[in-house]
Design a protein around this motif. Structure first.
Motif, PDB file in Angstrom:
ATOM      1  N   UNK A 109       0.848  -1.198   0.000  1.00  0.00           N
ATOM      2  CA  UNK A 109       0.000   0.000   0.000  1.00  0.00           C
ATOM      3  C   UNK A 109       0.883   1.248   0.000  1.00  0.00           C
ATOM      4  N   UNK A 110       0.261   2.352  -0.408  1.00  0.00           N
ATOM      5  CA  UNK A 110       0.933   3.615  -0.186  1.00  0.00           C
ATOM      6  C   UNK A 110       0.615   4.098   1.233  1.00  0.00           C
ATOM      7  N   UNK A 111       1.152   5.213   1.625  1.00  0.00           N
ATOM      8  CA  UNK A 111       0.993   5.649   3.014  1.00  0.00           C
ATOM      9  C   UNK A 111      -0.395   6.193   3.312  1.00  0.00           C
ATOM     10  N   UNK A 119      -3.889   0.416  10.837  1.00  0.00           N
ATOM     11  CA  UNK A 119      -3.056   1.081   9.846  1.00  0.00           C
ATOM     12  C   UNK A 119      -2.410   2.329  10.444  1.00  0.00           C
ATOM     13  N   UNK A 120      -3.143   3.067  11.275  1.00  0.00           N
ATOM     14  CA  UNK A 120      -2.577   4.244  11.930  1.00  0.00           C
ATOM     15  C   UNK A 120      -1.427   3.852  12.856  1.00  0.00           C
ATOM     16  N   UNK A 121      -1.595   2.733  13.603  1.00  0.00           N
ATOM     17  CA  UNK A 121      -0.526   2.265  14.482  1.00  0.00           C
ATOM     18  C   UNK A 121       0.702   1.856  13.677  1.00  0.00           C
ATOM     19  N   UNK A 122       0.490   1.251  12.520  1.00  0.00           N
ATOM     20  CA  UNK A 122       1.613   0.859  11.657  1.00  0.00           C
ATOM     21  C   UNK A 122       2.379   2.079  11.165  1.00  0.00           C
ATOM     22  N   UNK A 123       1.660   3.111  10.736  1.00  0.00           N
ATOM     23  CA  UNK A 123       2.329   4.328  10.287  1.00  0.00           C
ATOM     24  C   UNK A 123       3.070   5.009  11.434  1.00  0.00           C
ATOM     25  N   UNK A 124       2.508   4.948  12.635  1.00  0.00           N
ATOM     26  CA  UNK A 124       3.115   5.614  13.781  1.00  0.00           C
ATOM     27  C   UNK A 124       4.364   4.881  14.265  1.00  0.00           C
ATOM     28  N   UNK A 125       4.280   3.548  14.359  1.00  0.00           N
ATOM     29  CA  UNK A 125       5.363   2.772  14.961  1.00  0.00           C
ATOM     30  C   UNK A 125       6.290   2.122  13.941  1.00  0.00           C
ATOM     31  N   UNK A 151      -0.101  -8.187  10.346  1.00  0.00           N
ATOM     32  CA  UNK A 151       1.216  -7.656  10.677  1.00  0.00           C
ATOM     33  C   UNK A 151       1.597  -6.670   9.594  1.00  0.00           C
ATOM     34  N   UNK A 152       2.514  -5.774   9.908  1.00  0.00           N
ATOM     35  CA  UNK A 152       2.865  -4.774   8.917  1.00  0.00           C
ATOM     36  C   UNK A 152       4.259  -4.215   9.115  1.00  0.00           C
ATOM     37  N   UNK A 153       4.808  -3.713   8.021  1.00  0.00           N
ATOM     38  CA  UNK A 153       6.105  -3.058   8.031  1.00  0.00           C
ATOM     39  C   UNK A 153       6.034  -1.853   7.101  1.00  0.00           C
ATOM     40  N   UNK A 154       6.781  -0.804   7.418  1.00  0.00           N
ATOM     41  CA  UNK A 154       6.912   0.312   6.491  1.00  0.00           C
ATOM     42  C   UNK A 154       8.282   0.222   5.829  1.00  0.00           C
ATOM     43  N   UNK A 183       4.007   0.607   2.298  1.00  0.00           N
ATOM     44  CA  UNK A 183       3.576  -0.033   3.537  1.00  0.00           C
ATOM     45  C   UNK A 183       3.166  -1.461   3.195  1.00  0.00           C
ATOM     46  N   UNK A 184       3.795  -2.432   3.875  1.00  0.00           N
ATOM     47  CA  UNK A 184       3.492  -3.837   3.638  1.00  0.00           C
ATOM     48  C   UNK A 184       2.573  -4.337   4.747  1.00  0.00           C
TER      49      UNK A 184
END
Length: 407
Positions: free
Chosen positions: A21-23, A64-70, A92-95, A100-101
């Motif tokens: 995804x994009x941000x 998604x907000x938590x992923x962008x923040x952390x 689960x996610x990674x930036x 954004x994955x």
């Protein structure tokens, strides 16, 4: 003899989907691993939370907000509906740079392997990412109308389900109210019989029985009447909640009604060593009331005054003309009520910090019912109290209309 070979060192295959995804959360690419996540819709260029429908939408936005923040989240649980079945999805996610994955798996601890499989085939440098100054084209009108139609359909379904739930709740409350009314009605008569027989036996044994036996009979009668008052409150509350509080009004001499009510409550007050003074003005105008309902109000006020009066205390009841109507006041010498608690005193189940001196408990319905009954007559009820100077409850009732008027 043949047997199974040695256990395989190969890790158990994982199954899931990795979204790139994009941000802003819009999906730019996706990859299914091990067959992907069954039932997950393939919607490229859609926002990530839209995949799961309206119910977990807010939760997926939070993830998604938590992923962008952390910069990383691991195995966050999301309850979704896929192919009509509710199931748990581990997110689960990674930036990585501007990308954004997001890994979605049916089991926990699969995200790392999903990311490893993705990076093996497509290293981070090869991940599709929007240019720094990408300008996303406006969706077509057909797409917008389709999204709106889908949302409207979901909203209509939710409204139908809510209406059905409200109807079931209303039916359940009505059934509960009927049952409560039946129980209270069936309990009221035997309690009145107990109180009546206790009084009759007490009168017949007066002068012949020991004082402690007569006191026991008085306690039986007081307790029966106290329980009957509670049941009257329950019946009144049930009627109020159901909108069925009916009044049968007729012109009444308020002085006579109060005088009779004080006489009935004097015995209970004397059992607590409390006296009741009754002062009734002359030439009072008649009031249009439902006598049993106003007697219920007086019973509540007088029993409250007796419970909060000290031994040797005095309750003063006055009835005076007030404008075109009548004012009834019940004043006690109790501890008084703090000013901060006066505002909520007439609300259902209201309790104050002031404890009854006689040790009786209360469910906090009496004053709410008093206010409801008085206001149904077109009158008002108020309280004047402060710690250390007792409480005075005042009822104002309008005068009866001319003959031939409606009640």
């Amino acid at each position: 003899m043949s047997g199974a070979g040695p256990p395989s060192d190969e890790p158990e295959a994982v199954r899931g989907t990795v979204l790139i995804c994009d941000r802003d959360g819009r999906i730019t690419a996706s990859r299914a691993v091990g067959g992907g996540l069954p039932g997950l819709p393939d919607r490229p260029d859609a926002p990530f939370p839209v995949l799961f429908g309206p119910d977990p939408f807010g939760r997926s936005l939070e993830l998604f907000a938590a992923l962008l923040r952390d910069g990383r989240i691991d195995d966050r649980v999301l309850e979704v509906t896929l192919r009509g079945c509710a199931r748990l999805v581990y997110v689960s996610g990674r930036t990585q740079g501007r990308s954004v994955l997001v890994a979605l798996a049916a089991r926990p601890a699969c995200a790392v392997r999903l990311f490893e499989d993705l990076n093996r085939d497509r290293p981070p440098s090869a991940l599709p990412a929007p240019p720094a100054a990408a300008v996303r084209p406006m969706p077509s009108m057909e797409t917008l109308f389709g999204e709106m139609a889908s949302l409207n359909s979901q909203l209509a379904t939710a409204q139908r389900e809510l209406a059905k739930a409200n109807a079931e709740l209303a039916a359940s409350n009505e059934q509960k109210a009927r049952l409560l009314g039946m129980l209270a009605h069936d309990l009221r008569t035997p309690l009145q019989v107990i109180a009546g027989f206790a009084r009759m036996v007490s009168e017949r044994w007066e002068g012949r029985a020991e004082e402690r036996d007569l006191m026991a009979l008085d306690r039986i009668r007081e307790s029966s009447l106290f329980m009957r008052h509670l049941i009257e409150d329950v019946l009144s509350l049930s009627a109020l909640r159901a909108g069925r509080l009916t009044l049968t009004c007729r012109p009444v001499d308020a002085g006579d009604l109060v005088r009779r009510n004080v006489a009935m409550n004097t015995i209970l007050a004397q059992g607590r060593d409390v006296a009741i003074d009754c002062r009734i003005a002359d030439a009072l105008p008649p009031v249009s009331i439902d006598p049993p309902r106003i007697e219920q109000v007086m019973n509540n006020l007088l029993s409250n005054a007796a419970k909060h009066s000290p031994s040797g205390g005095r309750i003063t009841v006055t009835v005076d003309a007030a404008g075109a109507g009548v004012r009834i006041a019940v004043a006690d010498q109790g501890p008084g009520i703090p000013a901060a608690e006066l505002e909520g005193l007439f609300h259902p189940f209201a309790r104050t910090s002031v404890k009854a001196l006689a040790g009786d408990s209360s469910v906090g319905l009496g004053l709410f019912i008093c206010r409801s009954i008085v206001e149904a007559h077109g009158g008002t009820i108020a309280v004047d109290s402060a710690p250390g100077r007792g409480s005075t409850f005042t009822i104002d009732l309008p005068a009866a209309g001319p003959p031939g008027g409606t009640d």
